[in-house]
Design a protein around this motif. Structure first.
Motif, PDB file in Angstrom:
ATOM      1  N   ARG A 173       0.836  -1.206   0.000  1.00  0.00           N
ATOM      2  CA  ARG A 173       0.000   0.000   0.000  1.00  0.00           C
ATOM      3  C   ARG A 173       0.870   1.255   0.000  1.00  0.00           C
ATOM      4  N   VAL A 174       1.957   1.209   0.761  1.00  0.00           N
ATOM      5  CA  VAL A 174       2.867   2.358   0.803  1.00  0.00           C
ATOM      6  C   VAL A 174       3.531   2.562  -0.558  1.00  0.00           C
ATOM      7  N   LEU A 175       4.019   1.488  -1.150  1.00  0.00           N
ATOM      8  CA  LEU A 175       4.679   1.599  -2.450  1.00  0.00           C
ATOM      9  C   LEU A 175       3.721   2.117  -3.516  1.00  0.00           C
ATOM     10  N   ARG A 176       2.476   1.660  -3.478  1.00  0.00           N
ATOM     11  CA  ARG A 176       1.496   2.131  -4.465  1.00  0.00           C
ATOM     12  C   ARG A 176       1.178   3.607  -4.274  1.00  0.00           C
ATOM     13  N   ALA A 177       1.167   4.056  -3.031  1.00  0.00           N
ATOM     14  CA  ALA A 177       0.909   5.476  -2.781  1.00  0.00           C
ATOM     15  C   ALA A 177       1.992   6.337  -3.428  1.00  0.00           C
ATOM     16  N   PHE A 178       3.247   5.918  -3.298  1.00  0.00           N
ATOM     17  CA  PHE A 178       4.332   6.664  -3.938  1.00  0.00           C
ATOM     18  C   PHE A 178       4.251   6.556  -5.460  1.00  0.00           C
ATOM     19  N   GLU A 179       3.806   5.435  -5.959  1.00  0.00           N
ATOM     20  CA  GLU A 179       3.679   5.266  -7.404  1.00  0.00           C
ATOM     21  C   GLU A 179       2.572   6.149  -7.969  1.00  0.00           C
ATOM     22  N   ASN A 182       0.640  12.446  -7.424  1.00  0.00           N
ATOM     23  CA  ASN A 182       0.908  13.478  -8.424  1.00  0.00           C
ATOM     24  C   ASN A 182       1.608  14.683  -7.812  1.00  0.00           C
ATOM     25  N   CYS A 183       1.925  14.598  -6.529  1.00  0.00           N
ATOM     26  CA  CYS A 183       2.606  15.708  -5.864  1.00  0.00           C
ATOM     27  C   CYS A 183       4.031  15.852  -6.398  1.00  0.00           C
ATOM     28  N   GLU A 184       4.467  17.089  -6.534  1.00  0.00           N
ATOM     29  CA  GLU A 184       5.834  17.330  -6.985  1.00  0.00           C
ATOM     30  C   GLU A 184       6.822  17.305  -5.831  1.00  0.00           C
ATOM     31  N   SER A 185       6.329  17.598  -4.623  1.00  0.00           N
ATOM     32  CA  SER A 185       7.180  17.541  -3.436  1.00  0.00           C
ATOM     33  C   SER A 185       6.293  17.315  -2.224  1.00  0.00           C
ATOM     34  N   ALA A 186       6.908  16.895  -1.133  1.00  0.00           N
ATOM     35  CA  ALA A 186       6.161  16.663   0.102  1.00  0.00           C
ATOM     36  C   ALA A 186       7.131  16.675   1.274  1.00  0.00           C
ATOM     37  N   HIS A 187       6.634  17.146   2.426  1.00  0.00           N
ATOM     38  CA  HIS A 187       7.424  17.087   3.656  1.00  0.00           C
ATOM     39  C   HIS A 187       6.993  15.824   4.393  1.00  0.00           C
ATOM     40  N   LEU A 188       7.692  14.754   4.133  1.00  0.00           N
ATOM     41  CA  LEU A 188       7.327  13.447   4.658  1.00  0.00           C
ATOM     42  C   LEU A 188       7.715  13.343   6.131  1.00  0.00           C
ATOM     43  N   PRO A 189       6.948  12.601   6.925  1.00  0.00           N
ATOM     44  CA  PRO A 189       7.162  12.602   8.380  1.00  0.00           C
ATOM     45  C   PRO A 189       8.506  12.058   8.826  1.00  0.00           C
ATOM     46  N   THR A 201      13.168   7.671  -9.857  1.00  0.00           N
ATOM     47  CA  THR A 201      14.182   7.026  -9.018  1.00  0.00           C
ATOM     48  C   THR A 201      14.249   7.669  -7.635  1.00  0.00           C
ATOM     49  N   GLN A 202      14.090   8.988  -7.564  1.00  0.00           N
ATOM     50  CA  GLN A 202      14.074   9.679  -6.279  1.00  0.00           C
ATOM     51  C   GLN A 202      12.845   9.274  -5.470  1.00  0.00           C
ATOM     52  N   ARG A 203      11.700   9.180  -6.144  1.00  0.00           N
ATOM     53  CA  ARG A 203      10.474   8.776  -5.454  1.00  0.00           C
ATOM     54  C   ARG A 203      10.599   7.349  -4.924  1.00  0.00           C
ATOM     55  N   ALA A 204      11.234   6.471  -5.693  1.00  0.00           N
ATOM     56  CA  ALA A 204      11.424   5.086  -5.250  1.00  0.00           C
ATOM     57  C   ALA A 204      12.346   5.023  -4.032  1.00  0.00           C
ATOM     58  N   ARG A 205      13.379   5.870  -4.000  1.00  0.00           N
ATOM     59  CA  ARG A 205      14.265   5.900  -2.830  1.00  0.00           C
ATOM     60  C   ARG A 205      13.514   6.365  -1.591  1.00  0.00           C
ATOM     61  N   LEU A 206      12.666   7.375  -1.747  1.00  0.00           N
ATOM     62  CA  LEU A 206      11.875   7.858  -0.615  1.00  0.00           C
ATOM     63  C   LEU A 206      10.888   6.791  -0.146  1.00  0.00           C
ATOM     64  N   ALA A 207      10.334   6.032  -1.080  1.00  0.00           N
ATOM     65  CA  ALA A 207       9.424   4.944  -0.713  1.00  0.00           C
ATOM     66  C   ALA A 207      10.156   3.884   0.102  1.00  0.00           C
ATOM     67  N   ALA A 208      11.383   3.551  -0.310  1.00  0.00           N
ATOM     68  CA  ALA A 208      12.166   2.560   0.435  1.00  0.00           C
ATOM     69  C   ALA A 208      12.465   3.059   1.843  1.00  0.00           C
ATOM     70  N   ARG A 209      12.773   4.348   1.982  1.00  0.00           N
ATOM     71  CA  ARG A 209      13.033   4.903   3.310  1.00  0.00           C
ATOM     72  C   ARG A 209      11.764   4.896   4.156  1.00  0.00           C
ATOM     73  N   ALA A 210      10.623   5.104   3.508  1.00  0.00           N
ATOM     74  CA  ALA A 210       9.351   5.050   4.236  1.00  0.00           C
ATOM     75  C   ALA A 210       9.122   3.659   4.818  1.00  0.00           C
ATOM     76  N   LEU A 211       9.400   2.627   4.042  1.00  0.00           N
ATOM     77  CA  LEU A 211       9.226   1.261   4.539  1.00  0.00           C
ATOM     78  C   LEU A 211      10.167   0.985   5.705  1.00  0.00           C
TER      79      LEU A 211
END
Length: 393
Positions: A173-179, A182-189, A201-211
């Motif tokens: 579910r987390v990976l799909r949210a990043f996929e 449509n946001c260009e940027s976000a202040h992730l928790p 590739t940057q979005r995928a790295r942030l998704a991995a850090r989220a997990l």
């Protein structure tokens, strides 16, 4: 495919080998080494000796008295891997790796290995087992036909709450949210400052850090943090998906053709982050569901995530008392030998895309003794591995 041998003689290249079009460098040296047999010579040493953990600057070899075995762990296999799919191996890469195992190893199920070791039997040399975690539908559509064609057995560890229900596991579910965002940027928790969400590739790295961040949280905090994350990404919680995971009909079809199944809990929680009564339910109910579906005993278990901090001696005891005869981890990457704890079986993740690196990795881990694995000491091949990965980009 052929290659030129001595005196211009045409000799067959190793099965599954694909030449590289990359410029000369370490990666090309790996190809040459494979062709002239250096990697195979290294493997022959690894078959017979342990490399003991170095003291000061000394390395020493100790003769093996019992064969060891390696367990590979996969999640997904796809012709078109997505950066937002968990640990996906490209189908052509998977096919090459399986042909390599079929040619150079004796492949048994993890259940067979556990049974033989508990009975005090000697396992065959060059022994390997193949496992898959979670129970994705692509295991049936892509991996299973390859395994069947090569006559290779495997074990699939099912998160039973997602089998045939359309439920999407929390990390998917987390990976799909990043996929889907449509946001260009976000202040992730879990980030100190706003992050750009492009390129992919940057979005995928942030998704991995989220997990990585989320799996350290207790389940209630994790679920609340995921809702916050979805809001920040501007997406609704991902909907159910009936095509993502295996169905029970597919499980039964695979079981009839020799595939084995083990438990990976019901909902894939990090077991150290939930209460002991919840652990008992997750461990016992998943076993019951699989046995009811396929009509066969389930004898092995895979700890979700499987790092050292993700389970405890108390959890291992719960697994044992639930009737499992062995369990696999991701605690340390390495091989296993007779006499080691069958409820903490080590596994390897085969991320190498080229066949020589894959073959060399298996040989290197066969050479390491338990002192290396327990100490976390760096491998003398680590630098070479990093150079290979850079050259392969």
């Amino acid at each position: 495919m052929v290659s030129s041998g001595r005196d211009g003689e045409q000799t067959a290249a190793p099965e599954g080998w694909t030449p590289s079009a990359r410029p000369f460098g370490f990666y090309t040296a790996m190809e040459i080494s494979y062709r002239i047999g250096l990697i195979r010579a290294f493997k022959s040493v690894a078959d017979r000796y342990w490399l003991e953990r170095p003291t000061r600057s000394w390395w020493s070899l100790r003769k093996k008295h019992n064969p060891c075995f390696v367990v590979l762990t996969y999640h997904r296999v796809s012709p078109t891997p997505s950066p937002f799919a968990i640990d996906t191996v490209a189908l052509p890469v998977f096919e090459r790796q399986m042909r390599c195992l079929a040619q150079h190893f004796t492949v048994l199920t993890i259940e067979d290995l556990v049974e033989r070791l508990q009975a005090g039997e000697t396992i065959p040399p060059d022994c390997a087992a193949i496992t898959f975690d979670d129970g994705y539908a692509d295991n049936y559509h892509h991996a299973f036909p390859v395994l069947t064609a090569l006559g290779l057995p495997a074990t699939v560890y099912l998160a039973t709450g997602a089998v045939g229900t359309g439920q999407v596991l929390w990390f998917d579910r987390v990976l799909r949210a990043f996929e889907q965002t449509n946001c260009e940027s976000a202040h992730l928790p879990y980030e100190r400052k706003p992050q750009t969400l492009s390129p992919v590739t940057q979005r995928a790295r942030l998704a991995a850090r989220a997990l990585f961040w989320l799996r350290s949280l207790p389940r209630e905090r994790r679920d609340a943090s995921m809702r916050t994350l979805f809001t920040m990404l501007g997406v609704a919680p991902p909907a159910e998906d009936s095509s993502l995971m295996l169905t029970w009909d597919q499980v039964r079809t695979m079981a009839r053709q020799g595939c084995r199944f083990g438990s990976h809990t019901v909902s894939h929680p990090i077991l150290s982050q939930i209460t002991m009564p919840e652990v008992v339910r997750e461990v016992s109910e998943s076993k019951r569901m699989i046995e009811h579906a396929i009509g066969r005993p389930v004898t092995t278990f895979a700890y979700p995530s499987g790092r050292a901090q993700d389970y405890s001696p108390e959890i291992v005891d719960i697994v044992r008392r639930a009737g499992y005869r062995g369990a696999v981890t991701n605690t340390t990457f390495g091989v296993n030998a007779a006499g080691e704890d069958l409820y903490r079986i080590n596994r390897l993740r085969p991320w190498e895309e080229d066949l020589p690196s894959f073959y060399l990795k298996l040989s290197w881990y066969k050479l390491q003794d338990s002192g290396w694995r327990e100490s976390g000491a760096s491998s003398p091949l680590d630098g070479a591995g990093r150079a290979c990965r850079v050259a392969c980009r």
